[in-house]
Design an enzyme around this catalytic site. Structure first.
Site, short mmCIF file in Angstrom:
data_model
loop_
_atom_site.label_atom_id
_atom_site.label_comp_id
_atom_site.label_asym_id
_atom_site.label_seq_id
_atom_site.Cartn_x
_atom_site.Cartn_y
_atom_site.Cartn_z
N CYS A 150 -27.69 34.43 -39.10
CA CYS A 150 -26.98 34.57 -37.98
C CYS A 150 -25.55 34.19 -38.19
CB CYS A 150 -27.68 34.36 -36.70
SG CYS A 150 -26.96 34.86 -35.35
N ARG A 203 -30.29 19.60 -36.06
CA ARG A 203 -30.96 20.66 -37.04
C ARG A 203 -29.99 21.32 -37.78
NH1 ARG A 203 -28.73 25.86 -36.14
NH2 ARG A 203 -29.79 26.88 -34.33
N ARG A 213 -27.33 22.63 -34.98
CA ARG A 213 -27.32 22.65 -33.41
C ARG A 213 -28.09 20.92 -33.23
NH1 ARG A 213 -30.42 23.48 -28.64
NH2 ARG A 213 -32.33 23.39 -29.53
N GLU A 249 -35.02 28.37 -27.55
CA GLU A 249 -34.04 29.65 -27.12
C GLU A 249 -35.18 30.50 -26.35
OE1 GLU A 249 -32.63 31.67 -30.55
OE2 GLU A 249 -30.55 32.20 -29.31
N ARG A 293 -30.59 25.53 -22.79
CA ARG A 293 -31.76 26.32 -23.13
C ARG A 293 -32.80 25.50 -22.35
NH1 ARG A 293 -31.72 27.32 -29.67
NH2 ARG A 293 -29.33 28.39 -29.64
N ARG A 302 -34.69 25.52 -42.06
CA ARG A 302 -34.39 24.79 -40.92
C ARG A 302 -34.52 23.38 -41.06
NH1 ARG A 302 -32.68 27.70 -36.59
NH2 ARG A 302 -31.11 29.44 -37.27
N THR A 362 -23.67 33.38 -35.99
CA THR A 362 -23.45 32.15 -34.71
C THR A 362 -23.88 30.98 -35.49
OG1 THR A 362 -25.72 32.44 -34.05
CG2 THR A 362 -24.03 33.80 -32.84
N GLU A 420 -35.47 31.86 -39.30
CA GLU A 420 -34.43 32.64 -39.12
C GLU A 420 -33.65 32.50 -40.37
OE1 GLU A 420 -32.38 32.77 -35.14
OE2 GLU A 420 -30.36 32.87 -36.69
P1 ADP Z 1 -33.10 26.15 -32.69
O1 ADP Z 1 -32.79 24.48 -32.22
O2 ADP Z 1 -33.79 25.79 -34.03
O3 ADP Z 1 -31.87 26.82 -32.92
P2 ADP Z 1 -34.70 26.36 -30.44
O4 ADP Z 1 -33.69 26.07 -29.68
O5 ADP Z 1 -35.57 27.62 -30.49
O6 ADP Z 1 -34.41 26.49 -31.94
O7 ADP Z 1 -35.82 25.13 -30.51
C1 ADP Z 1 -36.83 25.14 -31.67
C2 ADP Z 1 -37.82 23.89 -31.15
O8 ADP Z 1 -37.03 22.45 -31.22
C3 ADP Z 1 -38.54 24.20 -29.68
O9 ADP Z 1 -39.80 23.98 -30.00
C4 ADP Z 1 -37.71 23.29 -29.01
O10 ADP Z 1 -38.38 22.84 -28.07
C5 ADP Z 1 -37.36 22.11 -30.01
N1 ADP Z 1 -36.07 21.24 -29.62
C6 ADP Z 1 -34.94 21.66 -29.79
N2 ADP Z 1 -34.32 20.52 -29.23
C7 ADP Z 1 -35.04 19.58 -28.93
C8 ADP Z 1 -34.86 18.07 -28.49
N3 ADP Z 1 -33.59 17.82 -28.26
N4 ADP Z 1 -35.90 17.40 -28.42
C9 ADP Z 1 -37.21 18.01 -28.73
N5 ADP Z 1 -37.48 19.35 -29.09
C10 ADP Z 1 -36.31 20.01 -29.20
N1 DAR Z 2 -30.19 37.93 -30.86
C1 DAR Z 2 -29.03 37.21 -31.31
C2 DAR Z 2 -29.23 35.62 -31.28
C3 DAR Z 2 -27.78 34.84 -31.41
C4 DAR Z 2 -27.96 33.41 -31.42
N2 DAR Z 2 -29.54 32.95 -31.57
C5 DAR Z 2 -29.74 32.61 -32.92
N3 DAR Z 2 -29.12 33.09 -33.87
N4 DAR Z 2 -31.10 32.35 -32.92
C6 DAR Z 2 -27.98 37.74 -30.47
O1 DAR Z 2 -26.80 38.43 -31.06
O2 DAR Z 2 -28.15 37.54 -29.24
#
Ligand code: ADP
Ligand code: DAR
Length: 345
Positions: A255, A99, A264, A300, A295, A211, A257, A207
């Site tokens: 963010c 993403r 990601r 997250e 994660r 995305r 980050t 966010e």
């Molecule tokens: P982001 O990756 O956008 O920072 P999250 O880690 O919260 O946000 O993931 C967002 C959604 O994408 C969640 O439902 C998570 O389960 C899904 N997701 C992330 N990586 C994968 C993956 N490799 N396969 C399937 N679903 C994924």
């Molecule tokens: N609450 C923010 C999250 C940082 C990374 N994750 C994001 N951007 N979704 C922190 O400063 O911990």
């Protein structure tokens, strides 16, 4: 926070900077503790953000600068045949997702949008979704959780899409996003576009304004990356006023980050040995020095379930898009060695 710098600001800019830092003030456990409120914030508060970016991403910006590059050609670590093939690492089909974030230059960032701006942005994005619907590579539909939106979906359909990892979770449950104003006016101006095969998805109003992601259960990491690369080009071309970018820092995100690539790249892998105590503690201990984040498969801030973890490179900034995906591939390779070794422990 450099008090001398803060005191040098106008009253208005002091207020702007405090608003940027609000989530970190409310949650001192934050990893970053701030979110930009406008695309220009990174420029207007450069002394602050330069330090925040350098310290978090561990890069010296006096000698490093961010360079965008989606091209694998000549990228270090690419296998001879150019294939990032999970079966070569002894893995079968895994869930892969790449993403990136994009923000429309003409709107404030999500933390400081008004409800009307959120709704207006969703309306403006309709013409972009119409182009995607007509494209055989991305044809699908846009669904909205904005009350009274023509494509409104009820809670049952929303929950089902979240469960399929297509739609994003309720943002108002995230204390950081709430404090930063990013979850404001939930669920107005929020929705997601997804292709018929559910492998191409755009979140609207999370966010970041957008995305954009590709997701697939398979073995070839290249497939999701290459599809995302072409999709981002199609989407960006349709955005009136363009997406927020900095010559110095690359893609502009809420963010810091995510700055640079907004990318990601993740794979869900089984780590029964490293997670044999039912937690991610050992996996985190092993992954951190490898530059990998761990994660839960729910995303997250979600728990590890059944020893399956979401692994992704932590780096987003002063690394190219192609390098991130190659880093994921090698990270998984090295992690599998440690997972095997953990069986004997
Ligand atoms: P982001 O990756 O956008 O920072 P999250 O880690 O919260 O946000 O993931 C967002 C959604 O994408 C969640 O439902 C998570 O389960 C899904 N997701 C992330 N990586 C994968 C993956 N490799 N396969 C399937 N679903 C994924
Ligand atoms: N609450 C923010 C999250 C940082 C990374 N994750 C994001 N951007 N979704 C922190 O400063 O911990």
């Amino acid at each position: 926070m450099d008090k001398k710098y803060y005191d040098s600001l106008s009253e208005n800019d002091k207020l702007r900077l405090l608003t940027i830092c609000l989530s970190g003030v409310e949650s001192p456990d934050s990893a970053m503790g701030c979110y930009a409120m406008h695309p220009n914030d990174y420029k207007d508060f450069k002394p602050f953000f330069q330090k925040a970016l350098s310290q978090y991403h561990k890069v010296d910006l006096s000698v490093n600068s961010h360079k965008t590059n989606w091209d694998f050609k000549g990228a270090k670590g690419l296998p001879e045949d150019g294939k990032l093939d999970m079966t070569a690492l002894g893995l079968e089909k895994v869930s892969m997702r790449v993403r990136t974030g994009r923000n429309l230059q003409k709107f404030p960032l999500p933390g400081s949008m008004t409800k009307d701006e959120r709704i207006k942005m969703e309306q403006e994005m309709k013409k972009v979704f119409d182009v995607l619907i007509a494209d055989k590579n991305y044809g699908g539909k846009y669904v909205s959780i904005t009350p009274n939106h023509p494509n409104f979906i009820n809670k049952e359909e929303y929950d089902s899409l979240v469960k399929q990892h297509i739609m994003f979770k309720d943002m108002s449950a995230d204390k950081y996003l709430l404090a930063a104003g990013i979850a404001q006016d939930w669920p107005h101006g929020r929705g997601c576009y997804y292709s018929e095969d559910k492998g191409f998805i755009i979140w609207l109003g999370e966010e970041d304004h957008l995305r954009i992601m590709c997701m697939k259960t398979g073995t070839m990491l290249n497939e999701v990356f290459d599809r995302l690369k072409t999709a981002v080009d199609v989407v960006e071309k349709q955005i009136d006023g363009g997406c927020a970018k900095s010559d110095e820092y690359g893609v502009i995100t809420s963010c810091p980050t995510n700055m640079g690539t907004g990318m990601r790249a993740s794979v869900h892998v089984k780590l029964p040995n490293l997670c044999k105590d039912g937690t991610e503690a050992k996996a985190v201990e092993v992954c951190k020095p490898m530059g990998l984040s761990v994660r839960g498969t729910g995303g997250e801030h979600t728990p590890i379930v059944g020893g399956v973890v979401d692994i992704s490179p932590s780096a987003r900034f002063c690394i190219s898009e192609a390098e991130i995906v190659i880093k994921l591939y090698h990270g998984i390779k090295d992690l599998m060695v440690k997972e095997k070794a953990a069986a004997a422990q």
